[in-house]
Design a protein around this motif. Structure first.
Motif, PDB file in Angstrom:
ATOM      1  N   PHE A 248      11.638   5.640   8.023  1.00 34.69           N
ATOM      2  CA  PHE A 248      12.340   5.299   6.786  1.00 34.69           C
ATOM      3  C   PHE A 248      13.329   6.500   6.287  1.00 34.69           C
ATOM      4  N   PHE A 249      12.997   7.669   6.698  1.00 35.12           N
ATOM      5  CA  PHE A 249      13.655   8.489   5.933  1.00 35.12           C
ATOM      6  C   PHE A 249      14.783   9.233   7.165  1.00 35.12           C
ATOM      7  N   SER A 250      14.873   9.055   8.222  1.00 34.08           N
ATOM      8  CA  SER A 250      15.738   9.556   9.263  1.00 34.08           C
ATOM      9  C   SER A 250      15.894   8.713  10.313  1.00 34.08           C
ATOM     10  N   THR A 251      16.980   8.811  11.114  1.00 36.61           N
ATOM     11  CA  THR A 251      17.188   8.166  12.472  1.00 36.61           C
ATOM     12  C   THR A 251      16.600   9.019  13.523  1.00 36.61           C
ATOM     13  N   PHE A 252      15.986   8.446  14.656  1.00 42.43           N
ATOM     14  CA  PHE A 252      15.177   9.325  15.704  1.00 42.43           C
ATOM     15  C   PHE A 252      15.661   8.776  17.015  1.00 42.43           C
TER      16      PHE A 252
ATOM     17  N   GLU B 209       0.897  -1.128  -0.069  1.00 46.05           N
ATOM     18  CA  GLU B 209      -0.108  -0.053   0.062  1.00 46.05           C
ATOM     19  C   GLU B 209       0.889   1.249   0.020  1.00 46.05           C
ATOM     20  N   ILE B 210       0.338   2.290  -0.480  1.00 48.11           N
ATOM     21  CA  ILE B 210       0.971   3.635  -0.479  1.00 48.11           C
ATOM     22  C   ILE B 210       0.779   4.386   0.961  1.00 48.11           C
ATOM     23  N   VAL B 211       1.816   4.335   1.688  1.00 48.90           N
ATOM     24  CA  VAL B 211       1.712   5.080   2.950  1.00 48.90           C
ATOM     25  C   VAL B 211       1.706   6.611   3.020  1.00 48.90           C
ATOM     26  N   GLN B 212       2.327   7.242   1.971  1.00 51.30           N
ATOM     27  CA  GLN B 212       2.420   8.803   1.929  1.00 51.30           C
ATOM     28  C   GLN B 212       3.075   9.131   0.516  1.00 51.30           C
ATOM     29  N   GLU B 213       2.716   9.885  -0.155  1.00 52.24           N
ATOM     30  CA  GLU B 213       3.288  10.434  -1.136  1.00 52.24           C
ATOM     31  C   GLU B 213       3.473  12.041  -1.339  1.00 52.24           C
ATOM     32  N   GLY B 214       4.580  12.689  -1.845  1.00 53.55           N
ATOM     33  CA  GLY B 214       4.643  14.146  -1.978  1.00 53.55           C
ATOM     34  C   GLY B 214       6.146  14.463  -2.352  1.00 53.55           C
ATOM     35  N   SER B 215       6.510  15.415  -2.221  1.00 57.00           N
ATOM     36  CA  SER B 215       7.808  15.713  -2.587  1.00 57.00           C
ATOM     37  C   SER B 215       8.766  15.429  -1.456  1.00 57.00           C
ATOM     38  N   GLY B 216      10.133  15.425  -1.698  1.00 58.00           N
ATOM     39  CA  GLY B 216      10.923  14.785  -0.926  1.00 58.00           C
ATOM     40  C   GLY B 216      10.923  15.496   0.496  1.00 58.00           C
ATOM     41  N   SER B 217      11.025  16.970   0.373  1.00 60.62           N
ATOM     42  CA  SER B 217      10.792  17.634   1.580  1.00 60.62           C
ATOM     43  C   SER B 217       9.367  17.430   2.503  1.00 60.62           C
ATOM     44  N   ASP B 218       8.268  17.114   1.738  1.00 56.04           N
ATOM     45  CA  ASP B 218       6.902  16.763   2.163  1.00 56.04           C
ATOM     46  C   ASP B 218       7.196  15.747   3.154  1.00 56.04           C
ATOM     47  N   LEU B 219       7.962  14.561   2.871  1.00 57.30           N
ATOM     48  CA  LEU B 219       8.098  13.514   3.595  1.00 57.30           C
ATOM     49  C   LEU B 219       8.831  13.497   4.765  1.00 57.30           C
ATOM     50  N   TYR B 220      10.060  14.125   4.113  1.00 60.78           N
ATOM     51  CA  TYR B 220      10.985  14.304   5.514  1.00 60.78           C
ATOM     52  C   TYR B 220      10.668  15.373   6.308  1.00 60.78           C
ATOM     53  N   ASP B 221      10.148  16.310   6.118  1.00 62.76           N
ATOM     54  CA  ASP B 221       9.827  17.364   7.042  1.00 62.76           C
ATOM     55  C   ASP B 221       8.486  17.427   7.543  1.00 62.76           C
ATOM     56  N   ARG B 222       7.651  16.676   6.990  1.00 59.92           N
ATOM     57  CA  ARG B 222       6.158  16.464   7.411  1.00 59.92           C
ATOM     58  C   ARG B 222       5.799  15.172   7.352  1.00 59.92           C
ATOM     59  N   PRO B 223       6.451  14.082   7.967  1.00 62.37           N
ATOM     60  CA  PRO B 223       6.012  12.406   8.003  1.00 62.37           C
ATOM     61  C   PRO B 223       4.436  12.515   8.582  1.00 62.37           C
ATOM     62  N   ALA B 224       3.641  11.786   7.742  1.00 67.91           N
ATOM     63  CA  ALA B 224       2.080  11.458   8.183  1.00 67.91           C
ATOM     64  C   ALA B 224       2.158  10.475   9.325  1.00 67.91           C
ATOM     65  N   ASN B 225       3.315   9.715   9.464  1.00 65.34           N
ATOM     66  CA  ASN B 225       3.169   8.567  10.493  1.00 65.34           C
ATOM     67  C   ASN B 225       4.573   8.258  10.822  1.00 65.34           C
ATOM     68  N   ALA B 226       4.651   7.380  11.951  1.00 69.93           N
ATOM     69  CA  ALA B 226       5.884   7.047  12.372  1.00 69.93           C
ATOM     70  C   ALA B 226       6.743   6.030  11.428  1.00 69.93           C
ATOM     71  N   TYR B 227       6.145   5.357  10.426  1.00 73.57           N
ATOM     72  CA  TYR B 227       6.682   4.680   9.516  1.00 73.57           C
ATOM     73  C   TYR B 227       7.546   5.814   8.641  1.00 73.57           C
ATOM     74  N   THR B 228       6.779   6.529   8.120  1.00 73.43           N
ATOM     75  CA  THR B 228       7.524   7.390   7.081  1.00 73.43           C
ATOM     76  C   THR B 228       8.827   8.172   7.792  1.00 73.43           C
ATOM     77  N   ALA B 229       8.414   8.762   8.971  1.00 72.08           N
ATOM     78  CA  ALA B 229       9.476   9.330   9.640  1.00 72.08           C
ATOM     79  C   ALA B 229      10.767   8.528   9.870  1.00 72.08           C
TER      80      ALA B 229
END
Length: 350
Positions: free
Chosen positions: A243-247, A221-241
């Motif tokens: 995937f693109f960064s360490t926390f 399934e598609i979790v989130q779509e948008g520009s790279g900055s959309d997904l990095y700066d405004r992740p819609a959920n923990a999975y997106t956050a």
């Protein structure tokens, strides 16, 4: 006025596509639109359905349900199916799939069988010159480096002038030192040609930097779509956050629209009172200092990583250490007592 001209069909439309293998869903109700000349990065962990979606678009796999339209014409669906060779969609495989018994020119010519021999040779020489492959034209695949094989595979995929180019992990077989340069060169060429591209990658940095739009997938399934900055700066959920960064992850309880944690109080709108939530803090959003502000901590480890210094600290109320990354040198050592504070930007509550 023709109202249809106000809303021309997108180059590629995927509507409610699903695909299962042995009863196990690989794609679940996928819908996606792609514009002319757009470069889409399909990202996600292995097994999330990225490559299956490419194969369905190419016609190698049949969807169990849903429709795919190319410039408004159906190419896959309940009532129609266009054979892969009739779709004018190029496919560049992860392992390049070059024919070992054919030289570079013949590998490229292989995809031009629909043209007359003179037209195919002219097109082949044109793409060879465009990609700077003249000096390799008579070599066989085993005589080429990884980067050279990648360029030949790209030339073969582009030679028929496909409407859409599908690329499955096209840079994953390259050494790290070569990968960035070849990726930049390849994407620059594709943009110059105006090619519509859908590229699969599991590399977060590649997805963020390469695509006009990133489509993140999980479990078909598609979790989130948008520009790279959309997904990095405004992740819609923990999975997106994640995937693109360490926390650093810190649990707390929500009260009156805020999350109370050992690191402080943070806005958490929409969470009910008493609800447990997790604060996600990027390592670069933690500051370490010896001033009055912040929370007491003890330095566990301090390591220089080239341009970045990474510090691990323990906080009495937390079960594990926190990681801090900074371009500044702290000069701290294991056992030192300090204070840390959180920079509120790039902090998320899930």
């Amino acid at each position: 006025m023709n109202m249809e001209n106000l809303h021309p069909p997108r180059h590629l439309e995927i509507n409610g596509v699903s695909r299962s293998f042995g009863g196990v869903p690989a794609l679940n109700d996928i819908s996606l639109s792609v514009a002319h000349g757009e470069l889409i990065c399909l990202a996600g962990h292995s097994g999330c359905g990225k490559s299956t979606l490419l194969r369905v678009i190419a016609g190698i796999e049949m969807p169990d349900q849903g429709r795919i339209l190319l410039d408004g014409c159906g190419i896959s669906g309940p009532n129609n199916y266009v054979e892969p060779e009739e779709r004018n969609i190029g496919f560049m495989f992860q392992d390049y799939a070059l024919f070992p018994h054919l030289n570079v020119l013949d590998n490229i010519l292989f995809g031009l069988k629909r043209l007359t021999r003179p037209a195919a040779q002219a097109r082949c020489l044109e793409i060879v010159e465009r990609l700077g492959l003249e000096h390799l034209s008579r070599r066989f695949p085993h005589m080429l480096s990884g980067g050279e094989q990648q360029r030949v595979a790209l030339a073969r995929a582009l030679a028929p002038q496909p409407q859409i180019l599908l690329m499955d992990e096209p840079f994953s077989n390259l050494d790290r030192g070569l990968r960035d340069g070849i990726r930049t060169e390849t994407i620059s060429l594709l943009r110059e040609l105006g090619t519509t591209v859908i590229m699969v990658t599991h590399d977060p940095e590649e997805a963020l930097s390469a695509g006009d739009r990133v489509v993140l997938m999980r479990a078909g399934e598609i979790v989130q779509e948008g520009s790279g900055s959309d997904l990095y700066d405004r992740p819609a959920n923990a999975y997106t956050a994640e995937f693109f960064s360490t926390f650093n992850k810190v649990q707390g309880a929500c009260w009156n629209g805020f999350l109370e944690t050992p690191l402080g109080r943070f806005a958490a709108p929409g969470f009910a009172d008493g609800h447990t939530a997790t604060l996600y803090v990027r390592p670069q959003c933690l500051r370490v200092n010896c001033g009055a502000e912040g929370v007491d901590c003890t330095v566990v480890d301090c390591a220089l990583m080239g341009e970045i210094e990474q510090i691990q600290v323990s906080v009495a109320a937390l079960p594990g250490p926190l990681k801090i990354r900074s371009a500044k040198r702290s000069r701290l050592r294991s056992g030192d007592v300090a204070r840390i504070s959180v920079t509120p930007e790039q902090v998320f509550v899930f």
